[in-house]
Design an enzyme around this catalytic site. Sequence first.
Site, PDB file in Angstrom:
ATOM      1  CE  LYS A 122      -2.530   0.164   5.548  1.00 39.78           C
ATOM      2  NZ  LYS A 122      -3.975   0.103   5.308  1.00 39.78           N
TER       3      LYS A 122
ATOM      4  NE  ARG B 189      -3.875   5.216   2.937  1.00 37.50           N
ATOM      5  CZ  ARG B 189      -4.430   4.012   3.041  1.00 37.50           C
ATOM      6  NH1 ARG B 189      -5.447   3.826   3.838  1.00 37.50           N
ATOM      7  NH2 ARG B 189      -3.979   3.005   2.347  1.00 37.50           N
TER       8      ARG B 189
ATOM      9  NE  ARG C 280      -3.626  -6.810  -1.307  1.00 34.35           N
ATOM     10  CZ  ARG C 280      -3.298  -5.713  -0.629  1.00 34.35           C
ATOM     11  NH1 ARG C 280      -3.007  -5.779   0.649  1.00 34.35           N
ATOM     12  NH2 ARG C 280      -3.266  -4.550  -1.234  1.00 34.35           N
TER      13      ARG C 280
ATOM     14  NE  ARG D 127      -7.132  -3.738  -2.034  1.00 32.86           N
ATOM     15  CZ  ARG D 127      -6.552  -3.122  -1.003  1.00 32.86           C
ATOM     16  NH1 ARG D 127      -6.544  -3.683   0.193  1.00 32.86           N
ATOM     17  NH2 ARG D 127      -5.983  -1.955  -1.163  1.00 32.86           N
TER      18      ARG D 127
ATOM     19  NE  ARG E 114      -2.938   1.787  -2.462  1.00 31.60           N
ATOM     20  CZ  ARG E 114      -3.093   0.634  -1.819  1.00 31.60           C
ATOM     21  NH1 ARG E 114      -2.899  -0.491  -2.433  1.00 31.60           N
ATOM     22  NH2 ARG E 114      -3.453   0.623  -0.553  1.00 31.60           N
TER      23      ARG E 114
HETATM   24  P1  AMP Z   1      -6.376   0.294   2.060  1.00 32.60           P
HETATM   25  O1  AMP Z   1      -7.369  -0.808   2.087  1.00 32.60           O
HETATM   26  O2  AMP Z   1      -6.046   0.821   3.425  1.00 32.60           O
HETATM   27  O3  AMP Z   1      -5.137  -0.072   1.293  1.00 32.60           O
HETATM   28  O4  AMP Z   1      -7.072   1.534   1.282  1.00 32.60           O
HETATM   29  C1  AMP Z   1      -7.455   1.399  -0.061  1.00 32.60           C
HETATM   30  C2  AMP Z   1      -7.701   2.753  -0.673  1.00 32.60           C
HETATM   31  O5  AMP Z   1      -8.785   3.420   0.017  1.00 32.60           O
HETATM   32  C3  AMP Z   1      -6.555   3.750  -0.628  1.00 32.60           C
HETATM   33  O6  AMP Z   1      -5.605   3.565  -1.667  1.00 32.60           O
HETATM   34  C4  AMP Z   1      -7.303   5.076  -0.781  1.00 32.60           C
HETATM   35  O7  AMP Z   1      -7.720   5.270  -2.117  1.00 32.60           O
HETATM   36  C5  AMP Z   1      -8.554   4.825   0.064  1.00 32.60           C
HETATM   37  N1  AMP Z   1      -8.338   5.206   1.472  1.00 32.60           N
HETATM   38  C6  AMP Z   1      -8.296   4.380   2.567  1.00 32.60           C
HETATM   39  N2  AMP Z   1      -8.062   5.067   3.686  1.00 32.60           N
HETATM   40  C7  AMP Z   1      -7.938   6.366   3.318  1.00 32.60           C
HETATM   41  C8  AMP Z   1      -7.655   7.575   3.999  1.00 32.60           C
HETATM   42  N3  AMP Z   1      -7.423   7.599   5.326  1.00 32.60           N
HETATM   43  N4  AMP Z   1      -7.613   8.727   3.276  1.00 32.60           N
HETATM   44  C9  AMP Z   1      -7.829   8.741   1.951  1.00 32.60           C
HETATM   45  N5  AMP Z   1      -8.070   7.648   1.221  1.00 32.60           N
HETATM   46  C10 AMP Z   1      -8.125   6.451   1.896  1.00 32.60           C
END
Ligand code: AMP
Length: 212
Positions: free
Chosen positions: A13, A81, A120, A155, A166
Amino acid sequence: MNITLIAPPAAGKGTQAKKISKKYRLEHISTGDLLRKVTDPKIKETIDKGQFVSDEVISNLLKQKLIEIGSKGYVLDGFPRNINQAKLYEEMLKELNLKLGIVIVLDIDKEIALKRITGRRICPKCGAVFNNLFEDTKTKIENVCDNCGHTLTTRDDDNEETFNKRYQIYMKQTAPLIDYFKDYIYHVDSSINTDYTFKQIEQIIGDVYDKY
Ligand code: AMP
Protein backbone atom coordinates in the site's frame (compact mmCIF):
# COMPACT_ATOMS: atom_id res chain seq x y z
CA MET A 1 -8.22 13.31 -8.65
CA ASN A 2 -8.40 11.56 -5.26
CA ILE A 3 -7.46 7.92 -4.77
CA THR A 4 -8.03 5.78 -1.69
CA LEU A 5 -6.06 2.55 -1.24
CA ILE A 6 -7.41 -0.43 0.68
CA ALA A 7 -5.11 -3.37 1.33
CA PRO A 8 -4.18 -5.99 3.92
CA PRO A 9 -0.90 -5.42 5.79
CA ALA A 10 2.21 -5.79 3.57
CA ALA A 11 0.30 -5.73 0.26
CA GLY A 12 2.45 -2.78 -0.83
CA LYS A 13 0.00 0.00 0.00
CA GLY A 14 2.69 2.52 1.01
CA THR A 15 4.94 1.69 -1.96
CA GLN A 16 2.11 2.07 -4.47
CA ALA A 17 0.88 5.27 -2.81
CA LYS A 18 4.36 6.79 -3.26
CA LYS A 19 4.51 5.73 -6.91
CA ILE A 20 1.03 7.15 -7.62
CA SER A 21 1.87 10.37 -5.80
CA LYS A 22 5.06 10.85 -7.85
CA LYS A 23 3.63 10.05 -11.28
CA TYR A 24 0.34 11.94 -10.93
CA ARG A 25 1.67 14.71 -8.64
CA LEU A 26 -0.74 13.92 -5.86
CA GLU A 27 -0.18 14.55 -2.17
CA HIS A 28 0.60 11.28 -0.38
CA ILE A 29 -1.38 11.05 2.87
CA SER A 30 -0.34 8.05 4.98
CA THR A 31 -2.28 7.86 8.24
CA GLY A 32 0.34 5.41 9.58
CA ASP A 33 3.05 8.05 8.94
CA LEU A 34 0.88 10.81 10.46
CA LEU A 35 0.53 8.67 13.59
CA ARG A 36 4.21 7.72 13.76
CA LYS A 37 5.01 11.46 13.94
CA VAL A 38 2.82 11.89 17.03
CA THR A 39 5.05 11.59 20.11
CA ASP A 40 2.36 10.27 22.50
CA PRO A 41 3.74 6.92 23.85
CA LYS A 42 0.20 5.48 24.04
CA ILE A 43 -0.14 5.86 20.29
CA LYS A 44 3.22 4.18 19.66
CA GLU A 45 2.22 1.29 21.92
CA THR A 46 -1.07 0.86 20.05
CA ILE A 47 0.70 0.77 16.67
CA ASP A 48 3.38 -1.65 17.89
CA LYS A 49 0.70 -4.06 19.10
CA GLY A 50 -1.01 -3.97 15.69
CA GLN A 51 -4.18 -2.39 17.10
CA PHE A 52 -6.09 0.58 15.73
CA VAL A 53 -5.92 4.02 17.32
CA SER A 54 -9.33 5.55 18.00
CA ASP A 55 -11.45 6.68 15.07
CA GLU A 56 -11.62 10.14 16.62
CA VAL A 57 -7.83 10.62 16.89
CA ILE A 58 -7.12 9.44 13.36
CA SER A 59 -9.97 11.30 11.70
CA ASN A 60 -8.96 14.56 13.41
CA LEU A 61 -5.38 14.14 12.19
CA LEU A 62 -6.61 13.43 8.67
CA LYS A 63 -8.97 16.40 8.66
CA GLN A 64 -6.14 18.76 9.65
CA LYS A 65 -4.04 17.35 6.81
CA LEU A 66 -6.84 17.75 4.25
CA ILE A 67 -7.36 21.36 5.30
CA GLU A 68 -3.60 21.95 5.04
CA ILE A 69 -3.30 20.62 1.46
CA GLY A 70 -6.39 22.49 0.23
CA SER A 71 -7.64 21.58 -3.23
CA LYS A 72 -4.59 19.48 -4.25
CA GLY A 73 -5.50 15.92 -5.28
CA TYR A 74 -4.26 13.17 -2.99
CA VAL A 75 -3.68 9.48 -2.55
CA LEU A 76 -4.96 8.26 0.78
CA ASP A 77 -2.99 5.38 2.29
CA GLY A 78 -4.38 3.82 5.48
CA PHE A 79 -7.79 5.40 5.90
CA PRO A 80 -10.64 4.56 6.26
CA ARG A 81 -10.02 1.23 8.00
CA ASN A 82 -13.52 0.46 9.26
CA ILE A 83 -17.12 1.38 8.47
CA ASN A 84 -17.31 4.09 11.15
CA GLN A 85 -14.21 5.79 9.69
CA ALA A 86 -15.79 5.56 6.23
CA LYS A 87 -18.84 7.42 7.52
CA LEU A 88 -16.66 10.04 9.25
CA TYR A 89 -14.69 10.40 6.01
CA GLU A 90 -17.83 10.97 3.95
CA GLU A 91 -18.92 13.70 6.38
CA MET A 92 -15.46 15.27 6.18
CA LEU A 93 -15.51 15.26 2.37
CA LYS A 94 -18.91 16.93 2.33
CA GLU A 95 -17.81 19.58 4.81
CA LEU A 96 -14.58 20.33 2.92
CA ASN A 97 -16.27 20.10 -0.47
CA LEU A 98 -14.03 17.29 -1.69
CA LYS A 99 -14.77 14.18 -3.77
CA LEU A 100 -14.10 10.54 -2.80
CA GLY A 101 -12.68 9.75 -6.26
CA ILE A 102 -11.77 6.09 -6.77
CA VAL A 103 -10.95 3.31 -4.30
CA ILE A 104 -8.30 0.78 -5.32
CA VAL A 105 -8.02 -2.58 -3.51
CA LEU A 106 -4.65 -4.37 -3.54
CA ASP A 107 -5.34 -8.12 -3.43
CA ILE A 108 -2.71 -10.48 -2.01
CA ASP A 109 -2.53 -13.93 -0.34
CA LYS A 110 -1.80 -14.01 3.37
CA GLU A 111 1.36 -16.16 2.95
CA ILE A 112 2.99 -13.79 0.44
CA ALA A 113 2.10 -10.81 2.61
CA LEU A 114 3.82 -12.41 5.60
CA LYS A 115 7.02 -12.92 3.60
CA ARG A 116 6.97 -9.24 2.70
CA ILE A 117 6.71 -8.27 6.34
CA THR A 118 9.84 -10.12 7.41
CA GLY A 119 11.97 -8.55 4.67
CA ARG A 120 10.69 -4.96 4.90
CA ARG A 121 13.30 -2.25 5.60
CA ILE A 122 12.52 1.46 5.85
CA CYS A 123 14.62 4.60 5.75
CA PRO A 124 14.05 6.67 8.90
CA LYS A 125 15.40 9.76 7.11
CA CYS A 126 13.56 9.96 3.76
CA GLY A 127 10.75 7.40 4.28
CA ALA A 128 11.75 5.11 1.36
CA VAL A 129 10.67 1.46 1.70
CA PHE A 130 12.66 -1.58 0.51
CA ASN A 131 12.49 -5.37 0.88
CA ASN A 132 15.60 -7.50 0.91
CA LEU A 133 13.68 -10.71 0.10
CA PHE A 134 12.53 -9.55 -3.35
CA GLU A 135 14.85 -8.76 -6.28
CA ASP A 136 12.87 -5.75 -7.52
CA THR A 137 12.71 -3.94 -4.17
CA LYS A 138 16.03 -4.77 -2.51
CA THR A 139 18.65 -2.06 -2.00
CA LYS A 140 21.85 -1.88 -4.04
CA ILE A 141 23.92 -2.03 -0.84
CA GLU A 142 22.51 -4.14 1.97
CA ASN A 143 20.83 -2.03 4.67
CA VAL A 144 21.70 1.31 3.03
CA CYS A 145 19.02 3.60 1.55
CA ASP A 146 19.29 3.88 -2.28
CA ASN A 147 17.83 7.41 -2.13
CA CYS A 148 19.77 9.14 0.63
CA GLY A 149 22.44 6.73 1.92
CA HIS A 150 21.04 6.53 5.46
CA THR A 151 21.13 3.21 7.35
CA LEU A 152 17.82 1.34 7.12
CA THR A 153 15.71 0.09 10.02
CA THR A 154 12.69 -2.18 10.48
CA ARG A 155 9.29 -1.01 11.65
CA ASP A 156 8.56 -2.03 15.24
CA ASP A 157 5.24 -3.56 14.11
CA ASP A 158 6.86 -5.74 11.41
CA ASN A 159 6.88 -9.13 13.13
CA GLU A 160 4.81 -12.28 12.62
CA GLU A 161 2.70 -11.92 15.76
CA THR A 162 1.72 -8.33 15.00
CA PHE A 163 1.15 -9.23 11.35
CA ASN A 164 -1.33 -11.98 12.28
CA LYS A 165 -3.22 -9.61 14.54
CA ARG A 166 -3.29 -6.88 11.88
CA TYR A 167 -4.43 -9.36 9.22
CA GLN A 168 -7.27 -10.57 11.40
CA ILE A 169 -8.37 -6.99 12.09
CA TYR A 170 -8.16 -6.24 8.36
CA MET A 171 -10.45 -9.15 7.46
CA LYS A 172 -12.96 -8.28 10.16
CA GLN A 173 -13.03 -4.47 10.03
CA THR A 174 -11.44 -3.19 6.81
CA ALA A 175 -12.47 -5.76 4.17
CA PRO A 176 -16.21 -4.88 4.60
CA LEU A 177 -15.34 -1.46 3.10
CA ILE A 178 -15.01 -3.17 -0.29
CA ASP A 179 -18.74 -3.72 -0.28
CA TYR A 180 -19.45 -0.34 1.36
CA PHE A 181 -17.62 1.51 -1.45
CA LYS A 182 -18.71 -0.93 -4.20
CA ASP A 183 -19.58 1.79 -6.71
CA TYR A 184 -16.05 3.24 -6.51
CA ILE A 185 -13.99 0.03 -6.20
CA TYR A 186 -11.25 -1.27 -8.54
CA HIS A 187 -9.23 -4.42 -7.77
CA VAL A 188 -5.58 -5.06 -8.64
CA ASP A 189 -3.48 -8.19 -8.15
CA SER A 190 -0.66 -7.19 -5.80
CA SER A 191 0.95 -10.61 -5.38
CA ILE A 192 3.51 -10.55 -8.23
CA ASN A 193 5.73 -7.46 -7.91
CA THR A 194 5.52 -3.70 -7.44
CA ASP A 195 5.85 -2.89 -11.17
CA TYR A 196 3.01 -5.23 -12.15
CA THR A 197 0.78 -3.78 -9.44
CA PHE A 198 1.57 -0.25 -10.56
CA LYS A 199 0.86 -1.07 -14.24
CA GLN A 200 -2.64 -2.20 -13.30
CA ILE A 201 -3.15 1.00 -11.30
CA GLU A 202 -1.97 3.14 -14.25
CA GLN A 203 -4.46 1.29 -16.44
CA ILE A 204 -7.33 2.02 -14.05
CA ILE A 205 -6.38 5.70 -13.67
CA GLY A 206 -6.06 5.97 -17.46
CA ASP A 207 -9.50 4.47 -17.95
CA VAL A 208 -11.24 6.54 -15.27
CA TYR A 209 -9.46 9.86 -15.78
CA ASP A 210 -8.89 9.63 -19.53
CA LYS A 211 -6.77 12.79 -19.69
CA TYR A 212 -3.84 10.86 -18.13
P1 AMP B 1 0.13 1.59 8.17
O1 AMP B 1 1.38 2.38 8.03
O2 AMP B 1 -0.97 2.07 7.26
O3 AMP B 1 0.36 0.11 8.03
O4 AMP B 1 -0.42 1.85 9.67
C1 AMP B 1 0.35 1.45 10.78
C2 AMP B 1 -0.50 1.43 12.02
O5 AMP B 1 -1.02 2.75 12.30
C3 AMP B 1 -1.74 0.54 11.99
O6 AMP B 1 -1.47 -0.82 12.27
C4 AMP B 1 -2.59 1.18 13.09
O7 AMP B 1 -2.11 0.84 14.37
C5 AMP B 1 -2.32 2.67 12.87
N1 AMP B 1 -3.27 3.26 11.91
C6 AMP B 1 -3.00 3.75 10.65
N2 AMP B 1 -4.11 4.18 10.05
C7 AMP B 1 -5.13 3.97 10.92
C8 AMP B 1 -6.53 4.17 10.89
N3 AMP B 1 -7.15 4.67 9.81
N4 AMP B 1 -7.25 3.82 11.99
C9 AMP B 1 -6.68 3.31 13.09
N5 AMP B 1 -5.37 3.05 13.20
C10 AMP B 1 -4.58 3.38 12.12
